[in-house]
Enzyme design. Structure first.
Site, short mmCIF file in Angstrom:
data_model
loop_
_atom_site.label_atom_id
_atom_site.label_comp_id
_atom_site.label_asym_id
_atom_site.label_seq_id
_atom_site.Cartn_x
_atom_site.Cartn_y
_atom_site.Cartn_z
N TYR A 238 20.04 -6.59 -9.77
CA TYR A 238 18.68 -6.10 -9.51
C TYR A 238 17.81 -7.04 -10.32
CZ TYR A 238 19.97 -1.41 -7.76
OH TYR A 238 20.43 -0.35 -7.03
N ASP A 267 17.69 -4.07 -0.68
CA ASP A 267 17.25 -2.88 0.06
C ASP A 267 16.69 -1.79 -0.86
OD1 ASP A 267 19.53 -2.01 -1.16
OD2 ASP A 267 20.61 -1.50 0.67
N HIS A 347 22.05 1.01 1.24
CA HIS A 347 22.17 1.62 -0.08
C HIS A 347 22.74 3.04 0.04
CE1 HIS A 347 20.64 0.02 -4.00
NE2 HIS A 347 20.97 1.22 -4.42
C1 LIG Z 1 25.68 6.85 -7.39
C2 LIG Z 1 25.35 5.56 -6.71
C3 LIG Z 1 24.82 4.50 -7.45
C4 LIG Z 1 24.53 3.29 -6.82
N1 LIG Z 1 24.07 2.25 -7.57
C5 LIG Z 1 23.87 1.05 -6.98
C6 LIG Z 1 23.48 -0.07 -7.76
O1 LIG Z 1 23.36 0.02 -8.98
N2 LIG Z 1 23.28 -1.24 -7.12
C7 LIG Z 1 23.43 -1.37 -5.75
O2 LIG Z 1 23.23 -2.45 -5.21
N3 LIG Z 1 23.83 -0.33 -5.00
C8 LIG Z 1 24.05 0.86 -5.58
N4 LIG Z 1 24.48 1.91 -4.81
C9 LIG Z 1 24.74 1.72 -3.38
C10 LIG Z 1 26.20 1.32 -3.15
O3 LIG Z 1 26.47 0.04 -3.66
C11 LIG Z 1 26.55 1.32 -1.66
O4 LIG Z 1 25.65 0.50 -0.97
C12 LIG Z 1 26.57 2.72 -1.03
O5 LIG Z 1 27.00 3.68 -1.96
C13 LIG Z 1 27.48 2.75 0.18
O6 LIG Z 1 27.47 4.00 0.77
P1 LIG Z 1 28.59 5.12 0.54
O7 LIG Z 1 28.30 5.73 -0.80
O8 LIG Z 1 28.36 6.04 1.67
O9 LIG Z 1 29.93 4.44 0.55
C14 LIG Z 1 24.76 3.14 -5.42
C15 LIG Z 1 25.29 4.20 -4.69
C16 LIG Z 1 25.59 5.40 -5.32
C17 LIG Z 1 26.18 6.51 -4.51
#
Ligand SMILES: Cc1cc2nc3c(=O)[nH]c(=O)nc-3n(C[C@H](O)[C@H](O)[C@H](O)COP(=O)(O)O)c2cc1C
Ligand code: HEM
Length: 478
Positions: A238, A267, A347
């Site tokens: 980020y 995103d 995301h």
């Molecule tokens: C609790 C949580 C924290 C997340 N933190 C980040 C993050 O710090 N950076 C990022 O690029 N995506 C983050 N994401 C998005 C995930 O990388 C990913 O795109 C997403 O969880 C995929 O969907 P799914 O949970 O249905 O598998 C986060 C998702 C969750 C559920």
């Protein structure tokens, strides 16, 4: 750090004007740091003038404190005298609310979710399971996979199947990778270390978030100790409003010498409106606050040209991937910008509700810019709960798939839970392959799917115009 400081002295520095706190017996001056704390100033203020060890350790590894300037380390707490009552604050995260069933009884990602729903503390539950506003994209990410059906082939020798593949030149034993998630310590004290050890043991790739509880270096060290064959570890970036800070992070990550690539998240220029999270943090002391302070450090001015800045920092060798591509037009721009990979993602539905399900964007790329699949490696995440989902994404051209929440539900049981989660998903993928007449991942292709139920939802050209509505705002006379 020879100085010993009494608890009485620390307790005098309990406001934004002079803010001291104690972690693991060391006294820190956080006066300058507190207003820019990525988790918000209020949580630091809560522990001003007293001990923050439990609250700090619930979400962070010791690493973060080492990034403070040495001048902010004031001395050791004098523990020879009894500490004042109420001085040692309890952590804001309550303990787990329910006993978990034995791990062997958990046989699917849905089971893991059920256990999480019953056992995560409220704030953790809201953070992990939550998504933007009405959760439509979050749910659609998963249900769109159900709308795509399989077209199995019979009478093929499937007695042995192989699911290994490669990600940007790194061999992996499974096409399922651990997507970046921040603050994993709120799920389990070992956070990303346990995720890393499990991925390492089973040869899965891992992406470590900027907002991770443990630093990239700590994850690399922990997993090196766990396995002699390192698994590919990527860093998710980020970009910070303080660009110099991101530059330091990236340089350190690149210099560490074990970095498979950098995922630049695109995103989430701002954090989506996640109402479960807002409710879980609603606070009578700050009645006007609209939710927890997350991601306010993210630079929402980030633009395409800035990718050159990232490239200049990491050098020519380390691959850059854009995480969060949500249209064919942006996939084409990404290729032009010279990245090595893209992650089709929204995301996990956490940023913009009613954005398209990610597997539908994969179809959009296939329809509108199929050349992208030949030029860069394409990945997808969002809504993957079953081996059949993985298989479908791979048939549509994804090199590998990311899973976010599923890994965190596994992490509820620590390293063993994450291993079990990966094994269950691998096993389901193998069963799907055998039943479809496929024995290795280089045999998957779109002909193994029927996508008719969703085809009408897929844009049919790269045009960024609406297909028929041509209205444009008139010039304002003001
Ligand atoms: C609790 C949580 C924290 C997340 N933190 C980040 C993050 O710090 N950076 C990022 O690029 N995506 C983050 N994401 C998005 C995930 O990388 C990913 O795109 C997403 O969880 C995929 O969907 P799914 O949970 O249905 O598998 C986060 C998702 C969750 C559920
Ligand atoms: C009194 C000491 C501290 C306490 C109690 C504390 C607590 C917290 C909490 C509760 C969060 C929010 C987690 C969530 O989103 O649920 C957070 C986020 C964060 N904190 Fe701290 N923190 C402390 C000190 C620090 C220090 C010294 C640093 C770095 C030098 C730091 C870096 C971060 C970062 C990077 C995040 C953001 C994670 C994200 O983006 O979600 N914290 N902190």
């Amino acid at each position: 750090m020879a100085l010993t400081i009494s608890a009485h002295e620390v307790s005098k520095h309990n406001s934004l004007d002079s803010l001291w706190t104690v972690v693991d017996g060391v006294v820190y001056d956080l006066t300058e740091f507190a207003p820019s704390h990525p988790g918000g100033v209020n949580i630091i203020l809560e522990y001003a003038g007293r001990d923050a060890t439990a609250a700090y350790s619930a979400v962070h590894s010791p690493f973060f404190l080492t990034t403070l300037p040495p001048s902010k380390i004031l001395g050791r707490l004098d523990t020879s005298a009894p500490l004042p009552a109420m001085w040692i604050a309890t952590p804001s995260l309550p303990p787990l609310t329910a006993d978990k069933p034995p791990l062997y009884t958990v046989i699917s990602s849905h089971d893991f979710l059920r256990v999480a729903l019953a056992s995560f503390p409220l704030k953790t539950l809201a953070f992990v399971t939550g998504a933007a506003t009405d959760l439509l994209t979050h749910r659609r990410n998963a249900s769109a996979y159900a709308d795509i059906t399989l077209r199995p082939r019979a009478l093929i020798d499937v007695s042995s199947v192989r699911i290994h593949t490669s990600i940007l030149g790194h061999r992996v034993q499974t096409p399922i990778f651990c997507a970046p998630t921040g603050n994993s310590k709120s799920v389990h004290p070992d956070g990303e270390l346990a995720l890393g050890r499990a991925c390492s043991a089973l040869g899965a790739a891992q992406v470590v978030s900027t907002a991770a509880s443990y630093s990239l270096s700590e994850v690399i060290d922990a997993t090196k100790a766990a396995s002699s064959t390192p698994h590919p570890i990527f860093f998710q970036l980020y970009v910070d409003r303080d660009r110099a800070k991101s530059e330091r992070f990236l340089r350190a990550a690149a210099a560490r010498g074990h970095l498979a690539g950098v995922f630049v998240t695109v995103d989430a220029p701002v954090v989506g409106k996640r109402e479960a999270d807002q409710r879980a943090h609603s606070d009578a002391a700050n009645p006007r606050a609209l939710g927890p302070v997350r991601g306010h450090y993210i630079d929402s001015s980030l633009a395409w040209d800035d990718l050159r800045w990232v490239r200049a920092i990491v050098g020519a060798e380390i691959p850059i991937l854009l995480k969060g591509v949500q249209s064919a037009a942006d996939a084409v721009r990404a290729v032009r910008a010279g990245v090595q990979g893209i992650v089709v993602s929204n995301h996990g539905g956490r940023s913009l509700d009613t954005a398209p399900a990610s597997v539908l964007v994969l179809l959009e790329l296939q329809r509108c810019c199929p050349e992208v699949f030949d030029k860069v490696e394409v990945f997808v995440d969002g809504g993957i709960m079953r081996g059949t989902d993985v298989f479908k994404a791979l048939c549509l051209g994804a090199r590998a798939v990311g899973v976010g929440r599923g890994f965190l539900y596994g992490l509820n049981y620590g390293e063993e839970g994450v291993k079990r989660f990966i094994e269950i998903m691998n096993d389901e993928l193998e069963t799907t392959m055998k039943n479809c007449g496929v024995t290795s991942l280089d045999q998957v292709y779109p002909g193994l799917l029927n996508t008719r139920a969703v085809d009408h939802l897929i844009p049919d050209s790269l045009s960024e115009e609406h297909p028929y509505a041509k209205w444009r705002p008139r010039q304002s006379k003001l």
